[in-house]
Write a protein that holds these residues in place. Structure first.
Motif, mmCIF file in Angstrom:
data_model
loop_
_atom_site.group_PDB
_atom_site.id
_atom_site.type_symbol
_atom_site.label_atom_id
_atom_site.label_comp_id
_atom_site.label_asym_id
_atom_site.label_seq_id
_atom_site.Cartn_x
_atom_site.Cartn_y
_atom_site.Cartn_z
ATOM 1 N N LEU A 40 36.468 57.225 70.195
ATOM 2 C CA LEU A 40 35.442 58.404 70.022
ATOM 3 C C LEU A 40 33.976 58.224 70.591
ATOM 4 O O LEU A 40 32.919 59.010 70.211
ATOM 5 N N GLY A 41 33.893 57.353 71.396
ATOM 6 C CA GLY A 41 32.455 56.959 71.979
ATOM 7 C C GLY A 41 31.329 56.586 71.167
ATOM 8 O O GLY A 41 31.796 55.821 70.110
ATOM 9 N N ASP A 42 30.200 56.954 71.458
ATOM 10 C CA ASP A 42 29.222 56.656 70.532
ATOM 11 C C ASP A 42 29.215 57.124 69.139
ATOM 12 O O ASP A 42 28.562 56.582 68.159
ATOM 13 N N LYS A 43 30.044 58.145 68.857
ATOM 14 C CA LYS A 43 30.081 58.805 67.728
ATOM 15 C C LYS A 43 30.905 57.630 66.840
ATOM 16 O O LYS A 43 30.842 57.550 65.902
ATOM 17 N N ALA A 100 17.750 61.497 69.676
ATOM 18 C CA ALA A 100 18.340 61.772 68.342
ATOM 19 C C ALA A 100 19.141 62.952 68.656
ATOM 20 O O ALA A 100 19.055 63.819 69.227
ATOM 21 N N GLU A 101 20.322 63.034 67.740
ATOM 22 C CA GLU A 101 21.396 63.843 67.837
ATOM 23 C C GLU A 101 21.899 64.109 66.587
ATOM 24 O O GLU A 101 22.147 63.088 65.604
ATOM 25 N N VAL A 102 22.197 65.482 66.158
ATOM 26 C CA VAL A 102 22.587 65.783 65.078
ATOM 27 C C VAL A 102 24.058 65.060 64.743
ATOM 28 O O VAL A 102 24.318 64.885 63.654
ATOM 29 N N LEU A 103 24.792 65.226 65.947
ATOM 30 C CA LEU A 103 26.165 64.774 65.723
ATOM 31 C C LEU A 103 26.397 63.177 65.388
ATOM 32 O O LEU A 103 27.234 62.777 64.920
ATOM 33 N N ASP A 104 25.185 62.572 65.867
ATOM 34 C CA ASP A 104 25.260 61.171 65.477
ATOM 35 C C ASP A 104 25.144 61.084 64.050
ATOM 36 O O ASP A 104 25.594 60.278 63.346
ATOM 37 N N LEU A 105 24.217 61.816 63.381
ATOM 38 C CA LEU A 105 24.081 61.792 61.916
ATOM 39 C C LEU A 105 25.110 62.135 61.182
ATOM 40 O O LEU A 105 25.541 61.564 60.163
ATOM 41 N N VAL A 106 25.886 63.276 61.555
ATOM 42 C CA VAL A 106 27.167 63.780 60.961
ATOM 43 C C VAL A 106 28.027 62.356 60.958
ATOM 44 O O VAL A 106 28.746 62.039 59.841
ATOM 45 N N ALA A 107 28.192 61.642 62.297
ATOM 46 C CA ALA A 107 29.118 60.558 62.245
ATOM 47 C C ALA A 107 28.513 59.222 61.395
ATOM 48 O O ALA A 107 29.284 58.780 60.672
ATOM 49 N N ASP A 108 27.323 59.238 61.156
ATOM 50 C CA ASP A 108 26.703 58.280 60.210
ATOM 51 C C ASP A 108 27.061 58.719 58.896
ATOM 52 O O ASP A 108 27.538 57.814 58.090
#
Length: 131
Positions: A40-43, A100-108
């Motif tokens: 899933l890459g960086d996510k 900064a990415e919202v999808l990164d925050l979702v993965a977090d």
């Protein structure tokens, strides 16, 4: 039964050190790291990174408030990890080569939830073995 000050400090020390590690890594321009090779890459990296944080924070909340029901302290653990994720994403917005990415925050938050759930499962399993 209440946790002593020493127990609370020992419970939260790994959390603080791990948060510092996250902050440090977020401060670096990581162009040479093969994130694409990770599932899933960086996510996926975010999910695992915050899964560990969620586990550590859940452990610290369970140790800090042993008399409170776990289902009350674990959401606090996820909230703390989520808050750190928000701060980290804001921080990354100011780091050259990072964003900064919202999808990164979702993965977090998904990772933190999984980590907290895993810590809860460890608690349940431990109690079953000991009873």
């Amino acid at each position: 039964m209440t946790a002593s000050r020493r127990e609370v400090v020992l419970a939260w020390m790994p959390v603080v050190l791990y948060m510092a590690a996250i902050w440090t890594l977020s401060s670096l321009h990581l162009t040479d790291v093969p994130v694409r090779d990770f599932p899933l890459g960086d996510k996926g990296v975010h999910f695992v990174e915050y899964g560990i944080l969620g586990f550590l924070v859940a452990h610290a909340t369970l140790r800090s408030w042993p008399r409170h029901p776990a289902l009350r302290t674990l959401p606090l653990a996820v909230l703390i990890a989520f808050g750190w994720g928000v701060l980290d994403e804001i921080h990354q917005a100011f780091v050259p080569g990072r964003s900064a990415e919202v999808l990164d925050l979702v993965a977090d938050v998904l990772g933190a939830s999984a980590g907290a759930a895993l810590r809860f499962a460890v608690r349940v399993a431990r109690r079953r073995v000991l009873s």
